[in-house]
Motif scaffolding. Structure first.
Motif, PDB file in Angstrom:
ATOM      1  N   ASP A   4      49.966  65.701  79.376  1.00  0.00           N
ATOM      2  CA  ASP A   4      51.058  65.434  78.711  1.00  0.00           C
ATOM      3  C   ASP A   4      50.067  65.880  77.363  1.00  0.00           C
ATOM      4  N   ARG A  48      47.015  62.802  78.667  1.00  0.00           N
ATOM      5  CA  ARG A  48      47.238  62.305  80.678  1.00  0.00           C
ATOM      6  C   ARG A  48      47.164  63.266  81.443  1.00  0.00           C
ATOM      7  N   ARG A  78      48.921  65.293  84.176  1.00  0.00           N
ATOM      8  CA  ARG A  78      50.333  64.781  85.345  1.00  0.00           C
ATOM      9  C   ARG A  78      50.421  65.585  86.386  1.00  0.00           C
ATOM     10  N   GLY A  79      48.991  66.117  87.119  1.00  0.00           N
ATOM     11  CA  GLY A  79      49.115  66.694  88.008  1.00  0.00           C
ATOM     12  C   GLY A  79      47.698  67.185  88.610  1.00  0.00           C
ATOM     13  N   SER A  89      43.539  61.789  92.756  1.00  0.00           N
ATOM     14  CA  SER A  89      44.101  60.634  91.871  1.00  0.00           C
ATOM     15  C   SER A  89      43.651  60.646  90.599  1.00  0.00           C
ATOM     16  N   TRP A  90      43.194  61.526  89.797  1.00  0.00           N
ATOM     17  CA  TRP A  90      43.541  61.390  88.726  1.00  0.00           C
ATOM     18  C   TRP A  90      45.111  62.027  87.982  1.00  0.00           C
ATOM     19  N   GLN A  91      45.982  61.564  88.783  1.00  0.00           N
ATOM     20  CA  GLN A  91      47.154  61.515  88.295  1.00  0.00           C
ATOM     21  C   GLN A  91      47.212  60.383  87.716  1.00  0.00           C
ATOM     22  N   GLY A  92      48.195  60.683  86.034  1.00  0.00           N
ATOM     23  CA  GLY A  92      48.020  59.054  84.657  1.00  0.00           C
ATOM     24  C   GLY A  92      46.750  59.156  84.671  1.00  0.00           C
ATOM     25  N   LEU A  93      45.595  60.036  84.463  1.00  0.00           N
ATOM     26  CA  LEU A  93      44.135  59.029  84.150  1.00  0.00           C
ATOM     27  C   LEU A  93      44.295  59.603  82.357  1.00  0.00           C
ATOM     28  N   HIS A  94      44.474  59.082  82.125  1.00  0.00           N
ATOM     29  CA  HIS A  94      44.280  59.617  80.234  1.00  0.00           C
ATOM     30  C   HIS A  94      42.656  59.758  79.732  1.00  0.00           C
TER      31      HIS A  94
END
Length: 316
Positions: A74, A78, A80-81, A87-92
């Motif tokens: 995003d 961060r 998004r997919g 497991s990286w989903q949401g990782l900043h």
């Protein structure tokens, strides 16, 4: 002052430390394989260690970092997919990298876009399509020296050009994307099915070179799919040059020649003239692009094409 390029891949991460002083060679590339997927924190520890190794003993602090990423980010950096590492989903990611390199300017961009920009820079060509064949399929389009469709419109998803609407399901959920036919992961799986055993890249390369049918068929199918994507894109944007690179293509002898052969076969007559060549930077286009992103974001240089790409067109 120095720059760091990071190329985040599906199975490994590559880093290059580049001094700012003209004529000073870059340090040796640092390449580290990710641990088994499933733990983003383990990946971040691996990345932090790789950053320390890449910068160890190098002169001057890192001024800017360019990061080539296959994941969808995003605006804040961060994740998004990313199907390869869910497991990286949401990782900043951008914040985590900034913490690893305090004071450095961190910029991220799509790995395919950066590869295309690096290839355009290397060729001095303002109108170019690049297709990267690796674990997945990436690539980008440069027109008039600028990214197409442009950073404010999202990345150019060459891997999701549909080449067979009745084909296998892609990891994006759609059927028949070029990635579902031509990615290194898909070709290895199809080769293993034909061979009736597990197949590694070295096995596949040797069997392809030797003309063994179980290897030739899936590699050729992949090359045909890449050629179909190249021909379709050429009908739309009329590039001066199509480059094919990425780790899989670069490591498979004669692969780009096979793509060029099928592109010539599929080309419309009369239609756009299509020149297909191996990527000048081989399997390192995205890493070169990441270094270029760092340099350009810091104002150190611009692209050596007819219409240079400004720094704000590179950064995401």
């Amino acid at each position: 002052m120095s720059f760091l390029g990071i190329d985040v891949g599906g199975t490994k991460v590559a880093l290059r430390h580049a001094p700012a002083a003209p004529g000073t060679p870059a340090g040796p590339d640092t390449v580290v394989r990710w641990p088994a997927p499933g733990d983003a924190e383990a990946d971040m520890r691996t990345l932090a260690d790789a950053v320390r190794r890449a910068c160890a003993g190098q002169p001057g602090p890192v001024t800017a970092v360019g990061v080539a990423v296959p994941a969808t980010l995003d605006a804040a950096g961060r994740v998004r997919g990313w199907p390869n590492r869910p497991s990286w989903q949401g990782l900043h990611l951008r914040d985590r990298l900034a913490a690893m390199l305090p004071g450095a300017l961190v910029r991220t961009a799509d790995d395919g876009d950066l590869a295309a920009l690096a290839e355009a820079d290397a060729a001095g060509c303002p109108d170019l399509v690049h297709i990267g064949v690796g674990t997945g399929i990436g690539g980008g389009i440069v027109l008039g020296g600028r990214l197409c469709p442009g950073p404010d419109r999202g990345s150019c998803e060459v891997g999701h050009v549909v080449v067979d609407r009745m084909g296998e399901r892609c990891d994006c959920g759609r059927r028949g994307c070029v990635q579902s036919v031509a990615s290194g992961r898909t070709v290895l799986r199809r080769a293993a099915e034909r061979a009736g055993r597990e197949v590694g890249f070295e096995d596949l390369r040797q069997a392809w070179t030797d003309g063994e049918a179980w290897a030739v068929a899936p590699v050729t199918d992949g090359a045909m799919a890449v050629a179909a994507a190249a021909v379709s894109l050429a009908e739309l944007v009329h590039p001066r040059l199509v480059t094919v690179g990425g780790g899989f293509a670069d490591g498979m002898p004669g692969y780009v020649d096979e793509v060029a052969r099928w592109a010539a076969e599929l080309g419309r007559r009369p239609g756009p003239e299509l020149t297909v060549r191996p990527a000048a930077l081989g399997g390192l286009s995205s890493l070169d692009g990441a270094v270029l992103l760092a340099r350009t974001a810091a104002g150190d240089r611009a692209l050596a094409v007819d219409a240079p790409v400004p720094a704000d067109a590179l950064a995401a």
